[in-house]
Scaffold this motif. Structure first.
Motif, mmCIF file in Angstrom:
data_model
loop_
_atom_site.group_PDB
_atom_site.id
_atom_site.type_symbol
_atom_site.label_atom_id
_atom_site.label_comp_id
_atom_site.label_asym_id
_atom_site.label_seq_id
_atom_site.Cartn_x
_atom_site.Cartn_y
_atom_site.Cartn_z
ATOM 1 N N GLU A 1 2.226 -5.501 -12.031
ATOM 2 C CA GLU A 1 1.197 -6.000 -12.940
ATOM 3 C C GLU A 1 0.920 -5.063 -14.107
ATOM 4 O OE1 GLU A 1 -2.824 -8.582 -12.270
ATOM 5 O OE2 GLU A 1 -2.493 -6.841 -10.972
ATOM 6 N N ASN A 2 0.869 -3.764 -13.865
ATOM 7 C CA ASN A 2 0.494 -2.855 -14.940
ATOM 8 C C ASN A 2 1.485 -2.911 -16.098
ATOM 9 O OD1 ASN A 2 -1.266 -0.572 -15.895
ATOM 10 N ND2 ASN A 2 0.740 0.445 -15.900
ATOM 11 N N GLU A 3 2.783 -2.913 -15.775
ATOM 12 C CA GLU A 3 3.786 -2.986 -16.842
ATOM 13 C C GLU A 3 3.870 -4.384 -17.419
ATOM 14 O OE1 GLU A 3 8.543 -2.067 -17.618
ATOM 15 O OE2 GLU A 3 7.616 -1.563 -15.683
ATOM 16 N N LEU A 4 3.719 -5.400 -16.553
ATOM 17 C CA LEU A 4 3.874 -6.779 -17.000
ATOM 18 C C LEU A 4 2.806 -7.174 -18.005
ATOM 19 C CD1 LEU A 4 5.288 -9.526 -16.722
ATOM 20 C CD2 LEU A 4 3.841 -9.985 -14.732
ATOM 21 N N ARG A 5 1.567 -6.710 -17.810
ATOM 22 C CA ARG A 5 0.471 -7.170 -18.659
ATOM 23 C C ARG A 5 0.623 -6.723 -20.104
ATOM 24 N NH1 ARG A 5 -4.117 -3.494 -15.714
ATOM 25 N NH2 ARG A 5 -3.599 -1.481 -16.669
ATOM 26 N N HIS A 6 1.478 -5.707 -20.345
ATOM 27 C CA HIS A 6 1.707 -5.268 -21.723
ATOM 28 C C HIS A 6 2.794 -6.102 -22.419
ATOM 29 C CE1 HIS A 6 -0.890 -1.860 -21.074
ATOM 30 N NE2 HIS A 6 -0.176 -1.458 -20.042
ATOM 31 N N ARG A 7 3.489 -6.970 -21.660
ATOM 32 C CA ARG A 7 4.607 -7.724 -22.255
ATOM 33 C C ARG A 7 4.377 -9.233 -22.278
ATOM 34 N NH1 ARG A 7 10.287 -4.768 -20.691
ATOM 35 N NH2 ARG A 7 9.462 -2.720 -20.147
ATOM 36 N N ALA A 8 3.638 -9.747 -21.302
ATOM 37 C CA ALA A 8 3.502 -11.203 -21.228
ATOM 38 C C ALA A 8 2.241 -11.574 -20.473
ATOM 39 C CB ALA A 8 4.725 -11.815 -20.543
ATOM 40 N N ARG A 9 1.855 -12.821 -20.644
ATOM 41 C CA ARG A 9 0.733 -13.384 -19.890
ATOM 42 C C ARG A 9 1.284 -13.952 -18.581
ATOM 43 N NH1 ARG A 9 -0.395 -16.349 -23.432
ATOM 44 N NH2 ARG A 9 0.392 -18.374 -22.758
ATOM 45 N N LEU A 10 0.692 -13.517 -17.466
ATOM 46 C CA LEU A 10 1.140 -14.004 -16.161
ATOM 47 C C LEU A 10 0.397 -15.298 -15.833
ATOM 48 C CD1 LEU A 10 2.754 -13.536 -13.509
ATOM 49 C CD2 LEU A 10 0.729 -12.370 -12.632
ATOM 50 N N VAL A 11 1.153 -16.351 -15.517
ATOM 51 C CA VAL A 11 0.580 -17.656 -15.179
ATOM 52 C C VAL A 11 0.944 -17.975 -13.729
ATOM 53 C CG1 VAL A 11 0.524 -20.118 -15.720
ATOM 54 C CG2 VAL A 11 0.801 -18.426 -17.562
ATOM 55 N N ARG A 12 -0.075 -18.174 -12.904
ATOM 56 C CA ARG A 12 0.140 -18.562 -11.511
ATOM 57 C C ARG A 12 -0.058 -20.063 -11.355
ATOM 58 N NH1 ARG A 12 -2.657 -13.663 -11.142
ATOM 59 N NH2 ARG A 12 -1.933 -12.138 -9.586
ATOM 60 N N LYS A 13 0.876 -20.723 -10.667
ATOM 61 C CA LYS A 13 0.747 -22.136 -10.315
ATOM 62 C C LYS A 13 1.056 -22.252 -8.823
ATOM 63 C CE LYS A 13 2.119 -23.820 -14.901
ATOM 64 N NZ LYS A 13 3.077 -24.683 -15.670
ATOM 65 N N PHE A 14 0.058 -21.949 -8.019
ATOM 66 C CA PHE A 14 0.260 -21.873 -6.569
ATOM 67 C C PHE A 14 -0.347 -23.105 -5.898
ATOM 68 C CE2 PHE A 14 0.244 -16.910 -6.376
ATOM 69 C CZ PHE A 14 1.356 -16.898 -7.217
ATOM 70 N N GLU A 15 0.464 -23.783 -5.096
ATOM 71 C CA GLU A 15 -0.028 -24.842 -4.231
ATOM 72 C C GLU A 15 -0.106 -24.316 -2.796
ATOM 73 O OE1 GLU A 15 1.893 -28.640 -4.591
ATOM 74 O OE2 GLU A 15 2.478 -28.253 -6.682
ATOM 75 N N THR A 16 -0.815 -25.042 -1.959
ATOM 76 C CA THR A 16 -0.888 -24.669 -0.543
ATOM 77 C C THR A 16 0.449 -24.974 0.121
ATOM 78 O OG1 THR A 16 -3.255 -25.155 -0.490
ATOM 79 C CG2 THR A 16 -2.102 -25.044 1.626
ATOM 80 N N VAL A 17 1.028 -23.975 0.759
ATOM 81 C CA VAL A 17 2.341 -24.150 1.380
ATOM 82 C C VAL A 17 2.315 -23.578 2.798
ATOM 83 C CG1 VAL A 17 3.632 -24.102 -0.780
ATOM 84 C CG2 VAL A 17 3.175 -21.952 0.411
ATOM 85 N N PRO A 18 3.182 -24.079 3.661
ATOM 86 C CA PRO A 18 3.262 -23.518 5.020
ATOM 87 C C PRO A 18 3.992 -22.185 5.020
ATOM 88 C CG PRO A 18 4.898 -25.244 4.748
ATOM 89 C CD PRO A 18 4.075 -25.235 3.483
ATOM 90 N N LEU A 19 4.023 -21.562 6.178
ATOM 91 C CA LEU A 19 4.760 -20.312 6.327
ATOM 92 C C LEU A 19 6.253 -20.566 6.191
ATOM 93 C CD1 LEU A 19 2.875 -18.817 9.388
ATOM 94 C CD2 LEU A 19 2.473 -18.397 6.973
ATOM 95 N N VAL A 20 6.972 -19.542 5.737
ATOM 96 C CA VAL A 20 8.416 -19.659 5.559
ATOM 97 C C VAL A 20 9.125 -18.701 6.507
ATOM 98 C CG1 VAL A 20 8.190 -20.338 3.156
ATOM 99 C CG2 VAL A 20 8.504 -17.908 3.723
ATOM 100 N N THR A 21 10.410 -18.911 6.640
ATOM 101 C CA THR A 21 11.234 -17.997 7.421
ATOM 102 C C THR A 21 11.665 -16.842 6.532
ATOM 103 O OG1 THR A 21 12.059 -19.747 8.836
ATOM 104 C CG2 THR A 21 13.397 -17.769 8.692
#
Length: 641
Positions: free
Chosen positions: A364-384
């Motif tokens: 996050e610290n390096e990323l915030r100086h280069r781009a806007r972080l956009v989260r699009k999270f849906e509810t998902v089950p556990l994965v393997t």
């Protein structure tokens, strides 16, 4: 059809013989009738089909000895048969022999004989079948089996044939790969019995699915041998139909060395990823450390003058700021420690949202100086998949996204992370950026080891290759796509795990300390400042004895000192915390229940396994004062119970 009189006595047997001959002719059988009362035996009758098989005219055969048709090599066997008959031994009813035609051609023939009594004569009715085609087929089969065995015995892979999961064939290489003593021991064994329990469940599910659906499955890696084995094989199975039902043919290849190399690449990639982030992490840690240091220096100078309530409140505010800074550093260290784990379960279950969030925290610290972080999270089950290894995948993808934006502007550029269910069986994670993109001809190569589109010094070419290995080992897939007009999108698909929820992260849960009960506590730590501060914290409520290493602590215990709780560091010279615990468990088992372990988290595999197995709370440095007090109280209560 001309059937001569063979002395059967009436027209009815003659018509029966004609009917039998006609039926035999339809089946490709010849018929002959022999008088076996006289010596030598005499041919009374030969059908046209039999004459064709022998390659002779009927007139040449009838009235002569049947021996004229035999190949000379067969005569001794027939002489033995006659001798046995003379001793009262019943002649064989069905046998094979070789006849020789006048042109010298040898023909394998099957004879089926039955005895008929006609008055004082004994007749033998013989059915004759040319078995040339059958012998050729048998020889072809024999050669085919011989070639098959030669092929599989010299194959570079182990070959196993299963029916109902039991081994019906195994070559010598597979015997060695599966670790069985010999081929005889393996035959009839359930293949799942040769795998650790977790691998056996996975293999059983795949075999059942393949038999039920007929679907060809991709190769899969399995650990074979006992529970402590580190031998891995890659197995590709196909379903074949046989007269006895479906069978599974499995081809096994030893990939232990490859797995070892992959693990080394994985560790190298972790180091590369941490190295790329080291400057950003140092920057992130230095910020809170700066104001912690300034706050403490200010407090040191201001304590003398703090006489009014307002001044004391100002000092308390600075202390709160210092504590907040320490908590920020602790969070960063905890995230790094999570990322550094390398022994978690590759087969899950894992919370993919948590894995992505941990990766985002690190970048996050390096990323915030280069781009806007956009989260699009849906509810998902556990994965393997293993949680920390999945974190490594997403951290690598975020690093690649940042490197695709060397001159990124948060007001213009985006890195989008999407998490969504894909039907009931898969979860899809997308990491997309608005960077320079990857040219179309190179997209198929980006997952190759050591291939990179980055400038020299900025990439090892291992990141995406390692990502693919981690994702595919979990049963998923990863693909890179171009985005118009520019940018890159990476799709990761992971299978849904069968469990319904993740096991919670282990936490220290203890009852609140009783303020009125004074305990006797042994503190063992080789770091003087930590040891001293633990004594300061605990001595307000308890009596504290200090030891700077495990050997001194053991000596104190052996002198007969009694303790309600033992707060013990794990990493110490001379005698570490695990070794001290084992010594106490042997000498005073009741005291072993009163341990509280503390650690900075940099543990080797042996100590990490010890913490997983031992029934004692573990506090990770840095920790808060109340947590220590509560843990000591809980340890004393366990000892009393």
């Amino acid at each position: 059809m001309s059937v001569p009189d063979v002395g059967l006595g009436s027209d009815q047997p003659l018509s029966v013989l004609r009917a039998v001959e006609e039926a035999a002719d339809h089946l490709g059988l010849g018929i002959a009738v022999l008088d076996v009362t006289i010596s030598p035996e005499t041919v009374l009758y030969v059908s046209d089909a039999a004459a064709r098989i022998f390659g002779r005219a009927r007139e040449e055969l009838e009235g002569n000895s049947p021996w004229i048709i035999l190949d000379p090599s067969e005569i001794p066997a027939q002489e033995r048969r006659l001798a046995e008959r003379g001793r009262g031994v019943a002649p064989p009813q069905l046998f094979e022999s070789m006849v020789r035609r006048p042109d010298g051609v040898r023909v394998p023939v099957e004879f089926a004989m039955t005895r008929v009594l006609e008055g004082r004569r004994a007749l033998s009715v013989v059915f004759i079948r040319d078995i040339t085609a059958r012998r050729a087929a048998e020889e072809t089969l024999r050669l085919s089996e011989s070639r098959f065995r030669a092929l599989v015995e010299n194959a570079p892979d182990g070959v196993v044939i299963l029916r109902d999961r039991k081994i019906t064939f195994i070559n010598e290489l597979a015997v060695r790969l599966l670790g069985v003593p010999d081929r005889a021991t393996a035959l009839g064994t359930d293949i799942l019995a040769l795998m650790p329990a977790d691998e056996a469940r996975r293999a059983g599910e795949r075999i059942g699915h393949m038999i039920a659906t007929g679907e060809a499955l991709d190769p899969m890696e399995y650990r074979v041998g006992d529970a402590d084995s580190n031998r891995f094989v890659e197995i590709k199975s196909i379903l074949v139909e046989s007269v006895d039902g479906p069978a599974v043919v499995a081809f096994a290849r030893d990939v232990t060395a490859r797995k070892r190399v992959e693990q080394e690449l994985l560790r190298a990639d972790r180091l590369a990823a941490v190295g790329m982030l080291s400057a950003a992490v140092a920057h992130e840690i230095n910020n809170p450390l700066t104001y912690v240091q300034l706050c403490l220096q200010f407090l040191e100078r201001s304590l003398v003058d703090a006489s009014t309530p307002a001044q004391r409140q100002a000092l308390l505010d600075h202390l709160a700021n210092a504590r907040h800074g320490v908590e920020r550093v602790a969070t960063i260290v905890r995230d790094l420690r999570t990322f550094a784990r390398s022994h978690d379960d590759d087969r899950g279950p894992a919370d993919v949202v948590a894995a992505v969030e941990h990766a985002i925290k690190l970048a996050e610290n390096e990323l915030r100086h280069r781009a806007r972080l956009v989260r699009k999270f849906e509810t998902v089950p556990l994965v393997t998949g293993g949680g920390s290894r999945l974190e490594q995948v997403f951290l690598n993808l975020l690093i690649n996204a940042m490197h695709a934006l060397p001159d990124g502007d948060p007001a213009r550029d985006e890195v989008v992370v999407e998490i969504a269910p894909l039907g009931d069986a898969m979860v899809e994670i997308i990491v997309a950026d608005t960077g320079v993109g990857v040219p179309g001809p190179l997209r198929d190569r980006v997952f190759e080891p050591f291939f990179t589109t980055k400038p020299i010094g900025e990439g090892t070419g291992l990141g995406l290759s390692v990502c693919r290995g981690i994702v595919e080992s979990a049963g998923g897939s990863i693909a890179l796509e171009g985005v118009e007009p520019h940018g890159t999108r990476v799709r990761v698909r992971l299978p849904v795990h069968q469990t319904t929820r993740a096991a919670p992260e282990p936490e220290v849960t203890v009852a609140a300390a009783e303020p009125g009960r004074r305990l006797r506590v042994l503190v063992v730590d080789d770091e003087p400042l930590v040891r001293r501060m633990l004594a300061v914290v605990l001595s307000r409520r308890h009596d504290v004895v200090l030891a700077e290493n495990g050997r001194d602590a053991l000596a104190e215990i052996q002198r007969g000192a009694e303790f309600d709780a033992i707060v013990c560091d794990l990493m110490m010279p001379e005698l570490n915390g695990m070794e001290l615990f084992e010594a106490v468990s042997t000498a005073i088992p009741a005291l072993a229940t009163r341990f509280v372990f503390i650690t900075g988290g940099a543990l080797g595999p042996r100590l990490a396994k010890f913490l997983d197995d031992v029934d004692a709370p573990t506090l990770y440095k840095p920790f808060q004062m109340q947590v220590v007090l509560d843990a000591v109280h809980a340890a004393a209560e366990r000892g009393r119970g």
